[in-house]
Write a protein that holds these residues in place. Structure first.
Motif, mmCIF file in Angstrom:
data_model
loop_
_atom_site.group_PDB
_atom_site.id
_atom_site.type_symbol
_atom_site.label_atom_id
_atom_site.label_comp_id
_atom_site.label_asym_id
_atom_site.label_seq_id
_atom_site.Cartn_x
_atom_site.Cartn_y
_atom_site.Cartn_z
ATOM 1 N N ALA A 1 0.830 -1.207 0.000
ATOM 2 C CA ALA A 1 0.000 0.000 0.000
ATOM 3 C C ALA A 1 0.864 1.256 0.000
ATOM 4 C CB ALA A 1 -0.935 -0.007 1.209
ATOM 5 N N GLU B 1 1.110 4.188 -2.890
ATOM 6 C CA GLU B 1 0.908 5.607 -2.594
ATOM 7 C C GLU B 1 2.079 6.444 -3.098
ATOM 8 O OE1 GLU B 1 0.048 6.407 1.467
ATOM 9 O OE2 GLU B 1 -1.470 4.837 1.599
ATOM 10 N N SER C 1 -8.888 -1.915 3.430
ATOM 11 C CA SER C 1 -9.343 -0.554 3.132
ATOM 12 C C SER C 1 -9.501 0.267 4.399
ATOM 13 C CB SER C 1 -10.670 -0.593 2.373
ATOM 14 O OG SER C 1 -11.684 -1.214 3.154
ATOM 15 N N ALA D 1 -6.631 2.410 5.012
ATOM 16 C CA ALA D 1 -6.401 3.513 4.089
ATOM 17 C C ALA D 1 -7.485 4.564 4.224
ATOM 18 C CB ALA D 1 -6.362 2.986 2.653
ATOM 19 N N THR E 1 -10.270 0.938 -4.169
ATOM 20 C CA THR E 1 -8.999 0.972 -3.455
ATOM 21 C C THR E 1 -8.021 1.935 -4.104
ATOM 22 O OG1 THR E 1 -9.296 -1.314 -2.724
ATOM 23 C CG2 THR E 1 -7.066 -0.437 -2.642
ATOM 24 N N LEU F 1 -6.562 5.206 -2.133
ATOM 25 C CA LEU F 1 -5.128 5.390 -1.939
ATOM 26 C C LEU F 1 -4.647 6.681 -2.594
ATOM 27 C CD1 LEU F 1 -3.779 1.755 -2.451
ATOM 28 C CD2 LEU F 1 -3.938 3.029 -0.307
ATOM 29 N N ARG G 1 -5.763 9.548 -0.308
ATOM 30 C CA ARG G 1 -4.957 9.563 0.909
ATOM 31 C C ARG G 1 -3.550 10.066 0.610
ATOM 32 N NH1 ARG G 1 -1.380 6.428 3.633
ATOM 33 N NH2 ARG G 1 -1.479 6.530 5.898
#
Length: 258
Positions: free
Chosen positions: A111, A115, A156, A159, A243, A247, A250
C-alpha cells in the motif's frame, strides 16, 4: 412527526441533565440510545474485511469511542451528536485494530509503495494516473496491479479510515470528510475547511469511473456489490477501483499535510 419531535425533545432533555451533573444513570440512557450508531459504524468498517475480524468485536471497540464522544460532546456548539460521534467511534475501532496488528506487513508495504508511485506520477502528470501508467511505474503488469489492489482492498480500513491530526487536537478520517464534504460547520477550524478543499480538488482529478464509484458508495449509500451492478462489472473489480481511488486521495492529503 409528533412522535419524532417528542423523542428528540426527550434526548435533548437527557443531554441537558447530563451536562448539568454527569449523572451515570443518564449516561447509560444516552449510551443505549446511541448504541445503534456504533453498530452502523462497525458495519461500515467491516465491509471487505477478512472473516477473522468479528463484527461483535468491532462493536465492542466502538463502544469506547461512543463513551469518549458522550464525555466530550459540547451541546452548545450546535451540531449533531451523531456527526461528532462517528469519527470517535470509528477512531476507537481503528486504534484497536492497529493495536492487534491484523494487517500483514507485506500488504502495508504494498500500500505504501502504491501511494508513493501515485504521488510521483501525479506530480509529473498533474492528474490521477491510469492503471496502465501506475502498473508501468511499479514495473508490474496491469493484471498484477489489479491483484495487488484486490489484496489491499481487504485492508481498506487502513487507508480510507486512516485517522490523522487535523489541528487543534482534533482528529478526522478521510471517510468522514468525504461523507461531510458538502458542509462546513460554523465553528469549523481552518484546518478542517482546508482539508475539505484539498479533498474536493483531489476528487476532481480522479477518473470519471473512480468519481462515480466514490459517489455511489459514500453519497448514495450503495454497497460495493450494488455499485458493480450499476456499472456492469464485478464487485471484485469495484473493490479494485475503490482501493485505487482511496489510496490516491490519501496520498494527496498526506503529501500536502507533511
Amino acid at each position: 412527526m409528533e412522535t419524532q419531535r417528542g423523542a428528540e425533545a426527550e434526548v435533548h432533555a437527557l443531554w441537558e441533565r447530563y451536562r448539568a451533573d454527569h449523572d451515570p444513570e443518564v449516561r447509560e440512557r444516552l449510551i443505549l440510545h446511541y448504541s445503534p450508531l456504533v453498530k452502523y459504524v462497525a458495519g461500515r468498517v467491516a465491509v471487505g474485511m477478512p472473516a477473522s475480524v468479528d463484527h461483535a468485536d468491532l462493536v465492542s471497540y466502538g463502544i469506547f469511542g461512543l463513551l469518549d464522544a458522550i464525555e466530550k460532546f459540547d451541546l452548545t456548539k450546535g451540531y449533531k451528536f451523531e456527526t461528532y460521534a462517528i469519527t470517535r467511534i470509528r477512531g476507537a475501532i481503528i486504534d484497536e485494530l492497529r493495536s492487534i496488528d491484523w494487517v500483514p506487513r507485506s500488504v502495508r508495504s504494498k500500500a505504501r509503495r502504491l501511494e508513493t508511485a501515485m504521488q510521483q506520477l501525479e506530480s509529473r502528470l498533474h492528474r490521477s494516473p491510469t492503471e496502465e501508467e501506475l502498473a508501468a511505474e511499479l514495473d508490474l503488469t496491469v493484471d498484477e496491479l489489479q491483484q495487488t489492489l484486490q489484496k489491499i482492498s481487504l485492508t481498506s480500513v487502513a487507508a480510507l479510515d486512516e485517522v490523522f491530526d487535523a489541528g487543534e487536537g482534533d482528529r478526522v478520517s478521510l471517510v468522514d470528510t468525504l461523507q461531510d464534504l458538502t458542509t462546513v460547520a460554523p465553528d469549523a477550524s481552518f484546518e478542517d475547511a482546508e482539508t475539505k478543499q484539498r479533498l474536493h480538488e483531489a476528487i476532481t482529478r480522479l477518473s470519471d469511473r473512480e468519481q462515480t464509484v466514490l459517489g455511489l458508495y459514500y453519497f448514495e449509500g450503495m454497497t460495493l456489490g450494488q455499485v458493480g451492478d450499476v456499472l456492469g462489472v464485478t464487485e471484485s473489480r469495484i473493490c479494485q477501483i475503490h482501493t485505487k481511488a482511496v489510496l490516491s486521495l490519501r496520498a494527496k492529503l498526506v503529501d500536502r499535510a507533511v
